[in-house]
Scaffold this motif. Structure first.
Motif, mmCIF file in Angstrom:
data_model
loop_
_atom_site.group_PDB
_atom_site.id
_atom_site.type_symbol
_atom_site.label_atom_id
_atom_site.label_comp_id
_atom_site.label_asym_id
_atom_site.label_seq_id
_atom_site.Cartn_x
_atom_site.Cartn_y
_atom_site.Cartn_z
ATOM 1 N N TYR A 282 0.839 -1.204 0.000
ATOM 2 C CA TYR A 282 0.000 0.000 0.000
ATOM 3 C C TYR A 282 0.872 1.252 0.000
ATOM 4 N N PHE A 283 1.899 1.249 0.853
ATOM 5 C CA PHE A 283 2.783 2.405 0.948
ATOM 6 C C PHE A 283 3.463 2.688 -0.399
ATOM 7 N N LYS A 284 3.994 1.643 -1.024
ATOM 8 C CA LYS A 284 4.741 1.812 -2.276
ATOM 9 C C LYS A 284 3.848 2.264 -3.418
ATOM 10 N N GLN A 292 9.303 5.973 4.803
ATOM 11 C CA GLN A 292 10.370 6.598 5.591
ATOM 12 C C GLN A 292 9.822 7.586 6.619
ATOM 13 N N ASP A 293 8.790 8.329 6.235
ATOM 14 C CA ASP A 293 8.176 9.261 7.182
ATOM 15 C C ASP A 293 7.553 8.512 8.354
ATOM 16 N N VAL A 294 6.926 7.370 8.058
ATOM 17 C CA VAL A 294 6.311 6.562 9.117
ATOM 18 C C VAL A 294 7.369 6.056 10.087
ATOM 19 N N LEU A 295 8.449 5.505 9.565
ATOM 20 C CA LEU A 295 9.498 4.952 10.419
ATOM 21 C C LEU A 295 10.197 6.047 11.237
ATOM 22 N N THR A 300 11.032 8.849 16.542
ATOM 23 C CA THR A 300 10.992 10.073 17.359
ATOM 24 C C THR A 300 9.999 9.939 18.500
ATOM 25 N N LEU A 301 8.782 9.477 18.180
ATOM 26 C CA LEU A 301 7.756 9.362 19.204
ATOM 27 C C LEU A 301 8.059 8.239 20.188
ATOM 28 N N GLY A 302 8.766 7.197 19.722
ATOM 29 C CA GLY A 302 9.150 6.121 20.625
ATOM 30 C C GLY A 302 10.094 6.606 21.710
ATOM 31 N N ASN A 350 -0.329 9.829 3.661
ATOM 32 C CA ASN A 350 0.681 10.875 3.765
ATOM 33 C C ASN A 350 0.242 12.005 4.684
ATOM 34 N N ASP A 351 -0.777 11.742 5.476
ATOM 35 C CA ASP A 351 -1.273 12.732 6.423
ATOM 36 C C ASP A 351 -0.654 12.474 7.786
ATOM 37 N N SER A 352 0.237 13.352 8.217
ATOM 38 C CA SER A 352 0.964 13.156 9.473
ATOM 39 C C SER A 352 0.027 13.122 10.674
#
Length: 787
Positions: A282-284, A292-295, A300-302, A350-352
Motif C-alpha cells: 500500500y505504501f509503495k 520513511q516518514d512513518v518509520l 521520534t515518538l518512541g 501521507n497525512d501526518s
C-alpha cells in the motif's frame, strides 16, 4: 448513647484526617486513624465522601489524596490476594518476610505505587528471590523442580572463601527457569518481569546489600526498614493484610488486567513491529511513498514516549515504556491495514496528523489495558501531550479505530468512548484547539466546515464515515475517496479521479465531515446529560426540559466562545438555572449542584473552579452572574415573553456504535440478576421455552400494569433514558452551605441559607436527600454500566 458517641468519634476522626491532609500537618498515619475510630478502609472512605456530599467540605487537594490512597489500597489488596494463592513455602515467618520485602521494594523502587501491573511484576521478582534462597526442604515441588540449581548449605571451605568473594561485586543472577515458571503460573510476560528485575529490583537489592548474600533476607532487618518507610509515608500499614487485620478487610479482588494483557498480546501475535507485506505494498503504491516518514515518526515518538513514561512511573521504567510502545506499534500497523482494506485514500497515508492520531489511539489502548481505566499519572489525556496531538484530531480516529479492530474488549471500547466524551465536553475546548479555527471559518461564511443544524436532530446519527472523510475534509475538488464497496487491491496504483460537474451549475463548496460529526455527537451528549439532571430536579415540571435544551443548544451553536477553557456541564447548569428563573420555578444553584454531584462522571472542580476572566476562576454562581447571564440576558428574557423562541428539536439518541446491544443489563446491587429486552410482549405460555417460563413474577404491590409497560419500553427502546420518567419523589433539598457561597448567600438570587448547625445535625438533615439520590443513581447504573 454509646452509638452516638461512636458516631461522633468517627466524624471527628474524619474531620481530623481531612484537616490534616489539607494543611499538610499529619502527625499520624492513616492506619492509626482507622484504629482510633474502629473503621476499616472502605468504611472510612465512605464516611469522608458522605461528609463531602452533605457539607461540601472536601477540597480538591484532599479529594486527590483520598483517591490516590484508595487506589493504592485496592492495588495492594489485589496483590496480596494473588500472593496468597502462590504455591509458596508454608512456613509463616518466611512468607511474612517475603511479603514485607515486597512492600518495601514497592515503596522504594516504584515512583508510582498504584500501577497494578508493574507492582505485580515486582512481586514476582520478590518471589523469585525468596524461593531460590529458601531452604530446599520448604519448597513446593513445582518450584523445587523449576530452580536451575538448588543451593547447598555452605561448607567450611566455602565459608573460608566467603571473605574473598565479598571483595568482588556480585550482580544478582535471575533464575530464568524459575522466573518463567512464576510468570506462567500467574499469566504474566516473562520478558517484562525480567526487565523489572534488572532495572528496578536489582537496584533495590543493592541498596539493602542483599545482592551479595545467598541467604534468605533477615526478617527483623526487613521489618524494621519497612516500619520506617510506613511511618514516613503516613499511609496504611501493608503488613496488616498478612495479619488479617480488620482495618484492611475487604471482599475478593481479581487482577483482571493480567487476562486483558494476555489477550492483547495474543491478538497481536501475528502482527510485527514492521509494516506487513500488504501494508508495505500500500505504501509503495502511493504517489508519495510514506514509509520513511512513518518509520522516522515512530523513532521520534518512541523515544519521547519512553522518556515521558520513565518520568511518570519511575526512571528505571524507561525500558518498560519502550516495551509498551512497541506493543502499541504492532496494534497501530494492524488497525491501519484493516482500515485500508475497507477504504483506501492515498492522501490519508501521507497525512501526518492521521498517523499520529492512530498511533496515539493504539498506545492509549495499550496503556488502558495495562493500567485498567484508573486514575494514574499516565491516564488519558496524558498520551496527547506526549505525542503533541490536539484532542480534536484524536477524536476523529476513535470510531474508525473501534470499527477496524473487533477484538477490542468491552472495557477498552467503553474506555475509548469515555475518552471521546471527555474530548467533547472539555478537552477539545481548550485554547489553542483547532476546533476554534474551524468554528471561526464557519461563522465567517463561505467555509466548507458546517456546524450541525437543529433541523437534522431528528435524523439518525450515521456511522458510515471513514477516517479519510474526517482527516481529509474538506475534500479538494478533483479528488474522491474510493467507496467502501470497491476497495483498491494492494497491487493497484492509487490515483486521483476527477469529479464531473453538471453544466450551468455553480460548484458547491466542498463539504466537511469533521466539525459536523463533532457537533452531532456533542448535541447528543449534551442532551443526554441534561435529561439526567432534569430527571433529578424537574420531574414535576417536564415542560421545562425542551425549553432548557433550546437555550443550551443555542449557546453551543451561537455562543461557542463560552465553552473556551470551560466544561459542557457548566453551560448546562447555567441554562437550567436561567430558565427556571424566568419561569418562576424555585430552583437554586445549591440544589442544582447537589443533584449534579450524583450524576455519573462528574467532578467537583466543574462547579467550584470555573473560568471567569483570563487567569481568574471562581464558582459556577459567579460564572452565571458575571459571564453567562451578561452574554445571554436578551435571549434568556425572550423565554418570559408571550412569543418565546422556537424550541429546538430533541436529538435522536440512538444506540451507541460502541455498545453491545445483545448483552443483558445487570441489575445494580446484585451479582446474578440480569434483565433483557422482551422479544415479544404478546408471547403466549404455549410457545415459551422451559427456561423463559422460569423468569420473574412481580406481585401486585409493584403498581399498575402501565408500570410494567414502562419497564418494557425502557429496556426495548434505544432511548434507555425513558426510565428516568418513573416517579422519583420530591425534588432534593439544597445543601445548606457550599464552599463557594459568600456569607451564606446564593449569589444568583440573594436568598439566605439556614443558620449554623452542628455537624451531626447537618448530616441528619441531608440523610433523606442522600437516600433519594442513591435511589436514582441505582436506576442510572443500568445505563451507565453498559454491560
Amino acid at each position: 448513647m454509646e452509638e452516638v458517641a461512636d458516631s461522633q468519634k468517627r466524624l471527628w476522626g474524619a474531620c481530623l484526617f481531612v484537616s490534616a491532609t489539607d494543611m499538610d500537618v499529619s502527625c499520624f498515619t492513616f492506619t492509626q486513624v482507622l484504629k482510633a475510630v474502629s473503621l476499616n478502609v472502605k468504611q472510612f472512605f465512605t464516611l469522608v465522601r458522605k461528609l463531602d456530599v452533605n457539607l461540601d467540605t472536601i477540597s480538591t487537594k484532599v479529594n486527590s489524596a483520598l483517591t490516590r490512597l484508595e487506589k493504592k489500597y485496592d492495588v495492594t489488596l489485589a496483590l496480596y490476594q494473588r500472593f496468597e494463592n502462590v504455591s509458596f513455602p508454608r512456613e509463616r515467618e518466611t512468607i511474612r518476610s517475603c511479603w514485607t520485602m515486597f512492600l518495601l521494594a514497592k515503596g522504594r523502587a516504584l515512583q508510582m505505587e498504584d500501577d497494578l501491573v508493574i507492582s505485580f511484576q515486582l512481586l514476582l521478582c520478590t518471589l523469585e528471590l525468596c524461593i531460590k534462597r529458601c531452604p530446599p526442604a520448604l519448597l513446593q515441588p513445582l518450584y523445587k523442580s523449576a530452580i536451575s540449581k538448588v543451593q547447598s548449605p555452605p561448607t567450611r571451605t566455602s565459608r573460608r572463601n566467603q571473605s574473598k568473594a565479598k571483595s568482588r561485586p556480585m550482580v544478582p543472577e535471575v533464575d530464568l527457569q524459575l522466573l518463567k515458571t512464576l510468570c506462567t503460573e500467574n499469566e504474566c510476560n516473562a520478558e517484562e518481569v525480567r526487565n523489572v528485575y534488572q532495572t528496578s529490583f536489582s537496584a533495590f537489592l543493592d541498596s539493602l546489600d542483599l545482592s551479595r548474600s545467598p541467604d534468605f533476607p533477615q526478617v527483623n532487618d526487613i521489618n524494621q526498614q519497612y516500619e520506617e518507610h510506613y511511618l514516613k509515608s503516613k499511609e496504611f500499614d501493608g503488613r496488616l493484610f498478612f495479619d488479617g487485620d480488620e482495618t484492611v478487610l475487604a471482599p475478593k479482588v481479581e487482577i483482571a488486567a493480567m487476562t486483558s494483557i494476555q489477550q492483547l498480546r495474543g491478538d497481536l501475535t501475528s502482527s510485527g513491529d514492521q509494516p506487513s507485506t500488504n501494508l508495505a505494498t500500500y505504501f509503495k503504491n502511493c504517489t508519495v511513498d510514506p514509509t520513511q516518514d512513518v518509520l522516522k515518526r515512530l523513532e521520534t515518538l518512541g523515544q519521547a514516549f519512553s522518556q515521558r513514561f520513565g518520568q511518570a512511573v519511575g526512571p528505571r521504567c524507561i525500558v518498560l515504556g519502550r516495551q509498551r510502545f512497541n506493543l502499541g506499534v504492532k496494534l497501530y500497523y494492524k488497525v491501519m491495514e484493516a482500515m485500508l482494506k475497507s477504504v483506501l485514500d492515498f492522501k490519508l497515508l501521507n497525512d501526518s496528523t492521521f498517523h499520529t492520531s492512530l498511533l496515539a489511539c493504539a498506545l492509549e489502548v495499550v496503556m488502558a489495558t495495562y493500567g485498567g481505566v484508573s486514575e494514574t499519572n499516565v491516564c488519558f489525556p496524558w498520551i496527547l501531550d506526549v505525542v503533541n496531538l490536539a484532542a480534536f484530531d484524536f477524536y476523529k480516529v476513535i470510531e474508525s479505530f473501534i470499527k477496524a479492530d473487533p477484538t477490542l474488549s468491552k472495557d477498552i471500547v467503553k474506555h475509548l468512548e469515555t475518552c471521546e466524551n471527555l474530548i467533547m465536553e472539555r478537552i477539545a475546548w481548550r485554547t489553542g484547539s483547532p476546533l476554534f479555527e474551524l468554528l471561526k471559518q464557519e461563522h465567517e461564511g463561505g467555509a466548507a466546515e458546517q456546524v450541525e443544524t437543529p433541523a437534522s436532530f431528528s435524523q439518525p446519527l450515521q456511522h458510515n464515515h471513514t477516517a479519510a472523510d474526517l482527516y481529509l475534509s474538506p475534500m479538494r475538488p478533483g479528488h474522491r475517496v474510493l467507496p467502501p464497496e470497491s476497495p483498491a487491491p494492494p497491487s493497484s496504483q492509487v490515483t486521483s479521479q476527477p469529479l464531473t460537474q453538471p453544466s450551468g451549475q455553480t460548484p458547491r463548496p466542498p463539504k466537511s465531515n469533521s466539525l459536523s460529526l463533532f457537533y452531532k455527537k456533542l448535541y447528543r451528549l449534551a442532551y443526554m446529560r441534561l435529561k439526567i439532571l432534569c430527571s433529578y430536579l424537574l420531574s414535576s415540571h417536564p415542560e421545562l426540559e425542551p425549553i432548557i435544551w433550546t437555550l443550551f443548544q443555542h449557546t453551543l451553536q451561537h455562543e461557542h466562545e463560552l465553552m473556551r477553557d470551560r466544561h459542557l456541564d457548566q453551560l448546562m447548569m447555567s441554562a437550567m438555572y436561567a430558565i427556571c428563573k424566568v419561569k418562576s420555578v424555585d430552583l437554586r444553584f445549591k440544589t442544582i449542584v447537589t443533584a449534579y454531584k450524583n450524576m455519573p462522571n462528574t467532578n467537583q472542580e466543574t462547579f467550584k473552579h470555573v473560568l471567569i476572566t483570563e487567569g481568574h476562576f471562581d464558582s459556577i454562581i459567579v460564572f452565571y452572574n458575571q459571564v453567562f447571564m451578561q452574554k445571554l440576558k436578551t435571549n434568556i428574557l425572550q423565554y418570559a415573553s408571550t412569543r418565546p423562541p422556537t424550541l429546538s428539536p430533541i436529538p435522536q439518541i440512538p444506540r451507541s456504535p460502541y455498545k453491545f446491544p445483545n448483552s443483558p443489563l445487570r441489575v445494580p446491587g446484585s451479582n446474578n440478576v440480569y434483565i433483557s429486552p422482551l422479544k415479544n410482549p404478546r408471547m403466549s405460555p404455549g410457545i415459551m421455552t422451559p427456561r423463559s417460563r422460569m423468569l420473574v413474577s412481580i406481585g401486585e404491590s409493584f403498581g399498575l400494569s402501565n408500570r410494567f409497560q414502562k419497564i418494557n419500553q425502557m429496556v426495548n427502546s434505544s432511548d434507555r433514558s425513558l426510565k428516568r420518567t418513573l416517579d422519583l419523589g420530591a425534588t432534593p433539598k439544597p445543601l445548606k452551605r457550599l464552599r463557594f457561597d459568600m456569607d451564606g448567600q446564593d449569589e444568583a438570587d440573594g436568598s439566605k441559607s439556614g443558620g449554623d448547625s452542628t455537624l451531626i445535625q447537618k448530616l441528619a438533615e441531608m440523610s433523606s436527600t442522600r437516600s433519594r439520590m442513591q435511589e436514582q443513581k441505582m436506576k442510572e447504573d443500568t445505563e451507565s454500566r453498559k454491560e
